[in-house]
Design an enzyme around this catalytic site. Structure first.
Site, short mmCIF file in Angstrom:
data_model
loop_
_atom_site.label_atom_id
_atom_site.label_comp_id
_atom_site.label_asym_id
_atom_site.label_seq_id
_atom_site.Cartn_x
_atom_site.Cartn_y
_atom_site.Cartn_z
N SER A 1 53.65 78.55 59.46
CA SER A 1 52.52 78.06 58.69
C SER A 1 53.01 77.64 57.31
CB SER A 1 51.46 79.15 58.56
OG SER A 1 51.98 80.17 57.73
N LYS A 2 52.08 77.21 56.52
CA LYS A 2 52.37 76.77 55.15
C LYS A 2 53.15 77.83 54.38
CE LYS A 2 50.93 72.85 54.29
NZ LYS A 2 51.27 71.84 53.34
N ARG A 3 52.78 79.07 54.66
CA ARG A 3 53.41 80.15 53.89
C ARG A 3 54.91 80.27 54.16
NH1 ARG A 3 53.73 85.09 56.68
NH2 ARG A 3 52.58 84.41 58.50
N GLU B 1 54.18 65.02 53.87
CA GLU B 1 54.75 65.71 52.72
C GLU B 1 56.27 65.67 52.79
OE1 GLU B 1 52.21 69.33 51.09
OE2 GLU B 1 52.48 69.45 53.25
#
Ligand code: GLU
Length: 506
Positions: free
Chosen positions: A258-260, A268
């Site tokens: 995930s983003k984390r 991006e």
């Protein structure tokens, strides 16, 4: 009916418009696309927007842009249409209603009038009693007359699929083989919501059948509901497709990526200076391998060798460092020089300060591109490395940056070394030999003469000419900057150092 595997290959990427696609999701598109191109089959895009509450405006455009950036093309899709359109589920509602009606008429489905409160109470009870979660409610056995009357009255309701209560269900997953579950574990899932929109469980068989999908390639998160899905496929009389549940990607700590974990949206990565081919390569081999050593593949090579069977069911771990390394490999070795110059130029157009005239000088970019490709891992590093080429003047860094190591407390010595360098290079130009080999020879000679270590002299020159510590190779850089500006920058730095020294002495 033909076996699914005998059909011509047609695979799809079926994103929901819930925002930008992230890397885990786009890997499904990459693998499906490769398989289609490998087999000479077709690859299409279908927008699964039946959960309107989760739709994010602009998602489709971002999704398609992400695919395009990665070099993935599609034969049919929401933007270009095709023989099985429309390719946006919200434009296909009558088809799902018709299918739901057919299932109702065949007693494969029933109307459920349970309210949100009743369903919540059921869940509470199941939790308290530790029984199987899911819908095991009363509407399955409602009297036909009551149902007709309530439906007639317009009582809000959903349509649920009637799962068999006895026996087992077996389905095949290409990567895992046969999977069998007990039917008593399959609850009656909603196939048509009260707003008349279908759920995924109904929409995908209707569409994948109508659109002739040969392989349903999707994320592993769908594996638990796949046995219930195949029941719906069967009840609708559709031959089952080949199911391929693609493994999840893990972050470094073993949790779902995930983003984390630093995972990003595809665009991006574009923004941050990754090359599309590098990200494509990296994602392809995240969970797929040809052998135990090959890591770098061109698209052409992947199309030649990619097989769905070689996907590993074990989750792969996303390794950010490896992605950066691979990007560097692409910059250094796998991008033709003119393409690389084009990428550098596009970035510089965007990032150089506004006082640099636009369009920027392309021939200049072509000159330094070969010098920096060895030193760049991400395109985002380029501007900072080369901006001085575009500036008529360079402000030298503060004196203390020059006055380190050999030059500590010796501003006068540094200034005169710079003046000597300016003089020697100016003279070199008079003989018409302004080229990096000659520049190097002159400066080495000078270092000798001044009894300096060459590195001590070169560091001063580098700072003076570029304003930076880290730059492309010095002599080639001076060659490109040209004799006039080189000499001037050396002299400017020398006078700056003298001024600082005399200010300090005062
Ligand atoms: N819309 C589903 C998702 O985004 C697609 C599942 C599928 O590919 O069938 O997860």
């Amino acid at each position: 009916m033909p076996e699914a595997t005998e059909r011509p290959v047609r695979v799809r990427y079926a994103p929901s418009p819930t925002g930008d696609p992230h890397v885990g999701n786009i890997r499904q598109a990459i693998w499906s696309w490769l398989y289609a191109r490998h087999t000479g089959g077709q690859f299409y895009v279908r927008l699964e927007d039946t959960d309107q509450s989760r739709s994010v405006p602009g998602s489709l455009e971002r999704i398609l842009e992400s695919l395009r950036w990665l070099g993935i093309d599609w034969d049919e899709g929401p933007d270009i249409g095709g023989p099985y359109g429309p390719y946006t589920q919200s434009e296909r509602l009558p088809l799902y209603r018709e299918a739901a009606d057919r299932l109702l008429a065949g007693d494969y489905a029933y109307r459920c009038f349970c309210t949100t409160e009743e369903l919540a109470a059921m869940r509470e009870r199941q939790k308290a009693e530790g029984t199987l979660p899911g819908y095991w409610g009363v509407c399955r056995d409602l009297d036909a007359g009551v149902v007709a009357e309530r439906a007639q009255r317009g009582d809000p309701h959903v349509v649920r699929f009637k799962m068999p209560r006895e026996g087992t269900t077996t389905f095949n997953d290409l990567l895992r083989g046969d999977i069998t579950v007990e039917n008593r574990t399959l609850d009656d899932m909603v196939i048509l919501k009260s707003d008349q929109f279908p759920t995924y469980a109904l929409a995908h068989p209707v569409d994948d059948h109508a659109m002739q999908t040969s392989h349903v390639t999707r994320g592993e998160e769908w594996l638990p509901s796949a046995p219930r899905h195949v029941r719906i496929w069967d009840a609708l009389g559709y031959p089952r497709p080949t199911f391929v549940h693609m493994p999840v990607i893990l972050g470094a700590d073993g949790g779902k990526l995930s983003k984390r974990h630093g995972a990003k949206f595809v665009l991006e990565y574009a923004e941050e200076g990754y090359l599309p081919d590098a990200l494509f390569n990296f994602l392809t081999i995240l969970g797929w391998a040809l052998d135990d050593h090959t890591e770098i593949f061109s698209h052409e090579r992947l199309i030649e060798v990619f097989e769905l069977n070689d996907i590993s069911v074990n989750p792969a771990t996303f390794d950010q460092q490896k992605l950066e390394w691979m990007n560097g490999v692409y910059v250094r070795e796998h991008t033709p020089e003119d393409e690389l110059a084009e990428m550098f130029a596009r970035r510089l157009e965007r990032e150089l300060p506004p006082d640099v005239p636009r369009p920027i000088d392309r021939s200049l970019v072509e000159e330094f591109a070969p010098l920096i490709r060895e030193r760049v891992r991400l395109l985002s590093e380029v501007t900072d490395l080369v901006d001085f080429f575009f500036q008529p003047e360079v402000t030298p860094p503060p004196a203390e940056i020059f006055l380190q190591k050999r030059w500590k407390d010796d501003a006068e010595g540094a200034a005169s070394a710079l003046d000597e360098a300016a003089k020697a290079l100016d003279r070199l130009d008079d003989t018409g030999e302004w080229a990096h080999e000659a520049i190097e020879a002159v400066l080495r000679d000078l270092a000798d003469r001044l009894e300096l270590k060459p590195g001590d002299l070169f560091t001063l020159c580098r700072l003076a000419v570029t304003g930076k510590r880290i730059t492309p190779p010095l002599f080639e850089t001076m060659d490109i900057v040209g004799v006039g500006p080189t000499v001037e920058r050396l002299r400017n730095a020398a006078s700056m150092l003298r001024e600082t020294a005399s200010a300090g002495a005062r």
